[in-house]
Scaffold this motif. Structure first.
Motif, PDB file in Angstrom:
ATOM      1  N   GLY A  92      13.799   9.767   5.723  1.00 57.06           N
ATOM      2  CA  GLY A  92      12.955   9.034   6.668  1.00 57.06           C
ATOM      3  C   GLY A  92      12.733   9.856   7.908  1.00 57.06           C
ATOM      4  N   ILE A  93      11.548   9.751   8.444  1.00 52.55           N
ATOM      5  CA  ILE A  93      11.247  10.454   9.678  1.00 52.55           C
ATOM      6  C   ILE A  93      10.785   9.434  10.703  1.00 52.55           C
TER       7      ILE A  93
ATOM      8  N   LEU B 176      11.924  11.314  -1.705  1.00 52.07           N
ATOM      9  CA  LEU B 176      10.792  10.689  -1.038  1.00 52.07           C
ATOM     10  C   LEU B 176      10.884  10.973   0.447  1.00 52.07           C
ATOM     11  N   ILE B 177       9.871  11.603   0.958  1.00 48.87           N
ATOM     12  CA  ILE B 177       9.833  11.853   2.391  1.00 48.87           C
ATOM     13  C   ILE B 177       8.888  10.831   3.004  1.00 48.87           C
ATOM     14  N   LEU B 178       9.400   9.966   3.816  1.00 47.57           N
ATOM     15  CA  LEU B 178       8.563   8.938   4.432  1.00 47.57           C
ATOM     16  C   LEU B 178       8.421   9.229   5.919  1.00 47.57           C
ATOM     17  N   ASP B 179       7.261   9.720   6.271  1.00 46.19           N
ATOM     18  CA  ASP B 179       7.012  10.112   7.652  1.00 46.19           C
ATOM     19  C   ASP B 179       6.601   8.887   8.453  1.00 46.19           C
ATOM     20  N   GLU B 180       6.985   8.858   9.694  1.00 41.92           N
ATOM     21  CA  GLU B 180       6.632   7.761  10.603  1.00 41.92           C
ATOM     22  C   GLU B 180       6.992   6.413  10.012  1.00 41.92           C
ATOM     23  N   ILE B 181       8.166   6.378   9.483  1.00 44.61           N
ATOM     24  CA  ILE B 181       8.599   5.172   8.795  1.00 44.61           C
ATOM     25  C   ILE B 181       8.794   4.028   9.781  1.00 44.61           C
ATOM     26  N   ASP B 182       9.050   4.361  11.027  1.00 43.18           N
ATOM     27  CA  ASP B 182       9.233   3.311  12.020  1.00 43.18           C
ATOM     28  C   ASP B 182       7.958   2.505  12.206  1.00 43.18           C
TER      29      ASP B 182
ATOM     30  N   ARG C  70       0.818  -1.207   0.000  1.00 36.99           N
ATOM     31  CA  ARG C  70       0.000   0.000   0.000  1.00 36.99           C
ATOM     32  C   ARG C  70       0.855   1.261   0.000  1.00 36.99           C
ATOM     33  N   ILE C  71       1.999   1.181   0.617  1.00 41.22           N
ATOM     34  CA  ILE C  71       2.876   2.347   0.593  1.00 41.22           C
ATOM     35  C   ILE C  71       3.311   2.627  -0.845  1.00 41.22           C
ATOM     36  N   LEU C  72       3.702   1.567  -1.519  1.00 45.60           N
ATOM     37  CA  LEU C  72       4.108   1.748  -2.907  1.00 45.60           C
ATOM     38  C   LEU C  72       2.955   2.233  -3.757  1.00 45.60           C
TER      39      LEU C  72
END
Length: 406
Positions: A189-190, A153-159, A113-115
């Motif tokens: 990554g955030i 690509l900014i990926l927020d709350e990647i954890d 879904r992220i992709l």
DNA sequence: AGGTATTCACATGAAACTATTCTCTGAGTTAGG
DNA sequence: TAACTCAGAGAATAGTTTCATGTGAATACCTGT
């Protein structure tokens, strides 16, 4: 009745409190981000090479919630795009920056879904399910590589995402560049979790966090400043009583300097004052807001939990009431839960599963759980309710209504 | 007394299963030319 | 012959179950003094 209604409407009509409430809402983006100059400068110097058409280092941002990570990176995103538009000339490689919060509901927490969401943001079309993940990857690569560009690509709350998905996802991300011929990708990554990268494959880690920036929590004084600026815009002049801002800041500073929390407090306090028909926001409204926020959060969670979770929680609350707040154990809950299920003609889950559910309630902060060993008496979780009586009452009521209890 | 060994009642982990949702494909069916 | 329909095969996901293994410390059981 009519008169009463009119009274309510009137009081909302001649709103004496708010000037522009949206300033206090969490999606509001101020023009200035105070006390984050240092971080923004760092960000800028790391990301600036894209403007010259060079590849940037991958970047990782750390910081607790409400420390301005998202705000800062979005701010910089706009500035970079603005600047690159300005610089645009013949033959220069366009810059594209996409922001994605991995925790949003529709994104959920799967690689797929992220992709898919990224593809959609880039203007492609892809269905929500049914395709092999492989296909989605290919589609992503195809669409990214369809024209030459720089993509950040900014990926927020990647954890959050990686917790659910295997960390292969990160590995694939870092490898992406080698699959692309015309496009360069930079990943930002955030993460809220400072220890996030500890459990990750060292190779992935080193390539993913070539640069790191930490966002420290705001202290009480900084929070006060932030609140002051915003409250000037949000409220009509003179409605904020002396000390209100200080108190908000103090509350939030206690919670690891969460600015979002502080702003929420102020907003809800304003709403409470408005509802009271008060002409000023008083200190007591802050206390009220504090309780209300907590309560709404928990009740909202409870409402949206599935049936079995609600049965388990109901059992926990009942036992806790019977025990007068004394802690109790997994087995007690399971026995009670079984009875409840039988009485309600519901299927009974295994103990294994109920154990997991109990742990999830712990994560949600509804109960406190500790694994203790009672020697020969065995080893189990000690459970205590972590919410106040008034909330449990309400929670119980909600559950009984929604389940057509007993 | 001091030292091991047991044992309890779960915790914790991994794998496998189930139901549901969705896509894609190709066979069979239909309607129009 | 092109367009449509519809069943079946594959995939992915959430929520479980099954099976296996792990654990902390109170207690039972020795041992030699």
């Amino acid at each position: 009745m009519k008169a009463e209604l009119n009274k309510i409407f009137d009081s909302f009509d001649n709103n004496r409190i708010f000037n522009d409430k949206s300033v206090l809402q969490s999606n509001y983006r101020p023009d200035e981000i105070p006390h984050r100059e240092e971080q923004i400068k760092q960000l800028a110097s790391i990301l600036a090479p894209v403007l010259r058409g060079e590849k940037t280092s991958n970047l990782f941002l750390y910081g607790k919630t409400g420390t301005g990570k998202t705000l800062s990176i979005l701010y910089l995103k706009d500035e970079l795009i603005k600047r690159s538009k300005l610089n645009e000339k013949e033959g220069s490689i366009p810059l594209n920056i996409e922001y994605l919060n991995c925790k949003l509901k529709k994104v959920s927490d799967t690689e797929y879904r992220i992709l898919a969401e990224l593809i959609r943001k880039l203007g492609g079309k892809i269905s929500d399910t049914g395709l092999p993940t492989e296909t989605v990857y290919n589609k992503f690569i195809e669409i990214v590589d369809s024209k030459s560009q720089f993509l950040l690509l900014i990926l927020d709350e990647i954890d959050q995402a990686v917790k659910k998905i295997s960390s292969d996802f990160l590995y694939n991300l870092t490898r992406l560049n080698s699959e692309l011929s015309r496009t360069q990708i930079g990943i930002i990554g955030i993460s809220n979790d400072l220890t996030f990268l500890d459990g990750i494959d060292p190779r992935v880690r080193s390539s993913l966090s070539e640069e790191e920036i930490v966002f420290p929590p705001y202290n009480a004084i900084q929070l006060q400043e932030i609140l002051n600026t915003r409250s000037k815009m949000a409220f009509k002049p003179g409605v904020v009583e002396e000390g209100v801002v200080q108190k908000c800041a103090a509350f939030a500073a206690r919670e690891h300097g969460d600015a979002r929390r502080a702003l929420d407090l102020l907003r809800v306090a304003g709403e409470l004052a408005e509802r009271d028909g008060a002409s000023k926001i008083l200190l007591k409204h802050i206390d009220g807001a504090n309780v209300k926020i907590e309560r709404d959060k928990i009740l909202d969670v409870i409402k949206t939990e599935p049936k079995q979770f609600q049965y388990v929680l109901h059992s926990i609350i009942s036992i806790s009431e019977k025990n007068n707040g004394e802690p109790f154990f997994t087995g007690d809950v399971y026995n009670h839960y079984q009875d409840v299920c039988l009485k309600n003609n519901s299927e009974v889950l295994t103990q294994r599963r109920v154990g997991d559910i109990i742990q999830e309630f712990d994560m949600l902060g509804i109960i406190n759980v500790r694994v203790i060993s009672k020697g020969r008496g065995g080893r189990m979780r000690e459970i205590k309710l972590a919410i106040s009586k008034s909330i449990t009452e309400k929670a119980k009521q909600i559950i009984e209504e929604s389940l057509d209890y007993r």
